[in-house]
Design an enzyme around this catalytic site. Structure first.
Site, PDB file in Angstrom:
ATOM      1  N   ASP A  10      49.704  42.927  39.795  1.00 27.77           N
ATOM      2  CA  ASP A  10      50.918  42.671  40.578  1.00 27.77           C
ATOM      3  C   ASP A  10      51.071  41.202  40.960  1.00 27.77           C
ATOM      4  O   ASP A  10      51.608  40.880  42.013  1.00 27.77           O
ATOM      5  CB  ASP A  10      50.934  43.533  41.858  1.00 27.77           C
ATOM      6  CG  ASP A  10      50.634  44.982  41.547  1.00 27.77           C
ATOM      7  OD1 ASP A  10      51.276  45.526  40.637  1.00 27.77           O
ATOM      8  OD2 ASP A  10      49.742  45.559  42.188  1.00 27.77           O
ATOM      9  N   GLY A  62      53.820  48.489  36.233  1.00 29.36           N
ATOM     10  CA  GLY A  62      55.166  48.595  36.782  1.00 29.36           C
ATOM     11  C   GLY A  62      55.745  47.223  36.987  1.00 29.36           C
ATOM     12  O   GLY A  62      55.100  46.365  37.564  1.00 29.36           O
ATOM     13  N   HIS A  63      56.923  47.005  36.452  1.00 29.12           N
ATOM     14  CA  HIS A  63      57.580  45.743  36.741  1.00 29.12           C
ATOM     15  C   HIS A  63      59.072  45.976  36.876  1.00 29.12           C
ATOM     16  O   HIS A  63      59.662  46.772  36.170  1.00 29.12           O
ATOM     17  CB  HIS A  63      57.284  44.675  35.679  1.00 29.12           C
ATOM     18  CG  HIS A  63      57.009  45.207  34.328  1.00 29.12           C
ATOM     19  ND1 HIS A  63      55.765  45.224  33.768  1.00 29.12           N
ATOM     20  CD2 HIS A  63      57.834  45.793  33.440  1.00 29.12           C
ATOM     21  CE1 HIS A  63      55.832  45.787  32.583  1.00 29.12           C
ATOM     22  NE2 HIS A  63      57.065  46.129  32.358  1.00 29.12           N
ATOM     23  N   LYS A  79      53.751  38.759  36.910  1.00 25.57           N
ATOM     24  CA  LYS A  79      53.781  38.350  35.500  1.00 25.57           C
ATOM     25  C   LYS A  79      55.208  38.365  34.963  1.00 25.57           C
ATOM     26  O   LYS A  79      55.567  37.586  34.087  1.00 25.57           O
ATOM     27  CB  LYS A  79      52.885  39.276  34.668  1.00 25.57           C
ATOM     28  CG  LYS A  79      51.415  39.152  35.026  1.00 25.57           C
ATOM     29  CD  LYS A  79      50.527  40.069  34.204  1.00 25.57           C
ATOM     30  CE  LYS A  79      50.538  41.513  34.626  1.00 25.57           C
ATOM     31  NZ  LYS A  79      49.869  41.802  35.896  1.00 25.57           N
ATOM     32  N   GLN A  86      48.182  45.333  34.283  1.00 23.87           N
ATOM     33  CA  GLN A  86      46.997  45.288  35.154  1.00 23.87           C
ATOM     34  C   GLN A  86      46.443  43.853  35.188  1.00 23.87           C
ATOM     35  O   GLN A  86      47.210  42.924  35.087  1.00 23.87           O
ATOM     36  CB  GLN A  86      45.929  46.300  34.731  1.00 23.87           C
ATOM     37  CG  GLN A  86      46.358  47.745  34.940  1.00 23.87           C
ATOM     38  CD  GLN A  86      47.212  48.274  33.820  1.00 23.87           C
ATOM     39  OE1 GLN A  86      46.884  48.120  32.666  1.00 23.87           O
ATOM     40  NE2 GLN A  86      48.316  48.894  34.150  1.00 23.87           N
TER      41      GLN A  86
HETATM   42  P1  IMP Z   1      44.540  53.817  36.654  1.00 18.42           P
HETATM   43  O1  IMP Z   1      44.863  52.654  35.780  1.00 18.42           O
HETATM   44  O2  IMP Z   1      45.750  54.662  36.995  1.00 18.42           O
HETATM   45  O3  IMP Z   1      43.406  54.647  36.124  1.00 18.42           O
HETATM   46  O4  IMP Z   1      44.026  53.238  38.052  1.00 18.42           O
HETATM   47  C1  IMP Z   1      42.809  52.531  38.160  1.00 18.42           C
HETATM   48  C2  IMP Z   1      42.923  51.397  39.151  1.00 18.42           C
HETATM   49  O5  IMP Z   1      43.771  50.393  38.635  1.00 18.42           O
HETATM   50  C3  IMP Z   1      43.534  51.798  40.499  1.00 18.42           C
HETATM   51  O6  IMP Z   1      42.919  51.041  41.527  1.00 18.42           O
HETATM   52  C4  IMP Z   1      44.988  51.397  40.356  1.00 18.42           C
HETATM   53  O7  IMP Z   1      45.590  51.170  41.615  1.00 18.42           O
HETATM   54  C5  IMP Z   1      44.827  50.122  39.556  1.00 18.42           C
HETATM   55  N1  IMP Z   1      46.033  49.790  38.771  1.00 18.42           N
HETATM   56  C6  IMP Z   1      46.432  50.364  37.617  1.00 18.42           C
HETATM   57  N2  IMP Z   1      47.554  49.785  37.175  1.00 18.42           N
HETATM   58  C7  IMP Z   1      47.871  48.812  38.042  1.00 18.42           C
HETATM   59  C8  IMP Z   1      48.918  47.826  38.082  1.00 18.42           C
HETATM   60  O8  IMP Z   1      49.783  47.717  37.212  1.00 18.42           O
HETATM   61  N3  IMP Z   1      48.886  46.994  39.146  1.00 18.42           N
HETATM   62  C9  IMP Z   1      47.918  47.046  40.100  1.00 18.42           C
HETATM   63  N4  IMP Z   1      46.920  47.934  40.084  1.00 18.42           N
HETATM   64  C10 IMP Z   1      46.894  48.811  39.059  1.00 18.42           C
END
Ligand code: IMP
Length: 428
Positions: free
Chosen positions: A13, A40-41, A16, A224
């Site tokens: 977040d 998510g963007h 980007k 991520q």
């Molecule tokens: P998962 O990717 O849903 O398995 O989540 C694993 C970890 O990555 C968790 O702490 C989520 O909150 C974090 N996470 C996954 N995608 C994002 C993102 O796009 N932004 C911030 N954190 C993320």
């Protein structure tokens, strides 16, 4: 043959999307290479319409770029189709989309397991987005995954699903007391997706190789971030893929030698969603201030983000790990109005100072930040476009970030607007 990697240098977040907005016009291919609809963007169309994308790269809105979903992505076809439809309704040409046949599919049992496992983990939960990401990559590594190309062969789709559900249904039912998943219903559902996705399924690797050979610009858009990387992040509080620059080669199928620029995005402070260590986290009014002023709520889940001061140890680690050539520091304006701005330059762990990432996760959990207190600034900086237009203390803060990271800061974000940036070095 320029390939550019864009990655998050913290826990996600970082903004980007702002960078993709800036360089969009000059890019021929925009590629997602890891993760899935956990990202998510919010994107804003040129005519001012705003909407959220989770699986498509944010560069999907550039009219001239081909949109590629690489082999390293996990695809929830229902989500993808909803995004395709959403974009098409707004007049965006989605015929430019290409999906790798080697990308893995997120299946109903992945979503079911993601949620139920998190619930059973209780206070040890990861805080996942609940989209089935971890279980989908789990099946991939266990060689029980179902790939996008399997949608093209109904017999294979059914056979693979039977194999994986023979085991996963036992887990759902016997371990977690959940309903088993019906093979027939899933095959029927996924074959409807197959019909609609068929035109987009391509050998995306070969498309990118050709583009690179022709000298086109390829942007590998990370989702991520570095500290959520499966291998290099704060395991197990990570996502299940490799969002770092190395992951871009694997997840898109392009050679490392094609990459000549790595843009790392970092906020002027730090945020994180989900569980896991976060040394500079704030639990006081300053943390609330950063959340409120920075509007720190998740795009995908709406969760409140955890907030803290800037961590230069993380930035230096991310720079070395990804080979960051250009840093983009976003949201500097959020720090305006503070008497002093603390910046974490090292950690103290069990009475000892360390300037680098500690060896073990336990040490990282016990790390206390060592702060340098830099003088703040009061001015509204949103109108600054040249570095010299920033207040002297804001310049000093950016320069200190640069010194500590060991790479140049090319862009500084000074407001939420597309154009609210100080540009020091062009990104293309
Ligand atoms: P998962 O990717 O849903 O398995 O989540 C694993 C970890 O990555 C968790 O702490 C989520 O909150 C974090 N996470 C996954 N995608 C994002 C993102 O796009 N932004 C911030 N954190 C993320």
């Amino acid at each position: 043959m320029p390939a550019i990697v864009l990655i998050g240098a913290q826990w996600g977040d970082e903004g980007k999307g702002k960078v993709t907005d800036m360089i969009g016009g000059g890019v021929d291919y925009v590629v997602r290479y890891s993760g899935g609809n956990n990202a998510g963007h919010t994107v804003v169309t040129p005519d001012g319409q705003k909407f959220a994308l989770h699986l498509m790269p944010s560069g999907a809105l550039w009219p001239n770029a081909a949109i590629v979903i690489g082999n390293g992505v996990v695809v929830d076809p229902k989500v993808l189709l909803a995004e395709i439809d959403g974009l098409a309704e707004r007049g965006v040409d989605v015929s430019r989309l290409m999906i790798s046949g080697d990308a893995h599919l997120i299946m109903p049992h992945h979503r079911a397991l993601d949620r139920v496992v998190e619930r059973y983990l209780g206070s040890s939960r990861i805080g996942t987005t609940g989209r089935g990401i971890g279980p989908a990559y789990g099946d991939k590594v266990a060689r029980m995954g179902i790939r996008v190309q399997d949608l093209l062969d109904p017999g294979i789709l059914r056979k693979k699903l039977e194999i994986v559900l023979r085991e996963r249904n036992q887990v759902l039912f016997k371990v977690y007391n959940r309903k088993e998943i019906d093979v027939d219903a899933v095959v029927e559902e996924y074959l409807t997706y197959a019909e609609r996705l068929r035109p987009y399924i391509t050998d995306t690797r070969a498309v990118l190789w050709k583009g690179l050979e022709e000298g086109r610009t390829v942007l590998l858009e990370g989702a991520q971030a570095t500290m959520l990387d499966m291998d290099h992040g704060t395991y197990p509080f990570v996502t299940s893929s490799n969002p770092t620059a190395g992951g871009a080669c694997v997840g898109a199928g392009i050679p490392p030698t094609a990459i000549n620029r790595v843009i790392g995005v970092t906020k002027a402070y730090t945020t994180r969603v989900g569980s896991g260590p976060f040394p500079t986290e704030l639990f006081d009014d300053n943390g609330v201030h950063l959340r409120k002023v920075g509007r720190e709520y998740g795009t995908t889940t709406g969760r409140e983000r955890r907030t803290g001061w800037y961590d230069a140890v993380v930035a230096r680690y991310a720079t070395r790990l990804n080979g960051i050539t250009d840093l983009v520091v976003t949201k500097l304006d959020v720090l305006s109005g503070l008497e002093t701005v603390p910046l974490c330059v090292a950690y103290e762990i069990d009475g000892k100072r360390t300037d680098d990432m500690p060896l073990t996760q336990t040490e990282f959990h016990h790390a206390t930040p060592i702060y340098e207190e830099l003088p703040g600034w009061w001015e509204d900086i949103s109108g600054a476009r040249e570095f010299s237009e920033l207040p002297a203390n804001a310049q000093r803060y950016v320069e200190r970030i640069e010194e500590l990271a060991g790479t140049r800061v090319s862009i500084v974000g000074v407001g939420p607007g597309r154009d609210e940036n100080v540009v020091r070095h062009s990104l293309l």
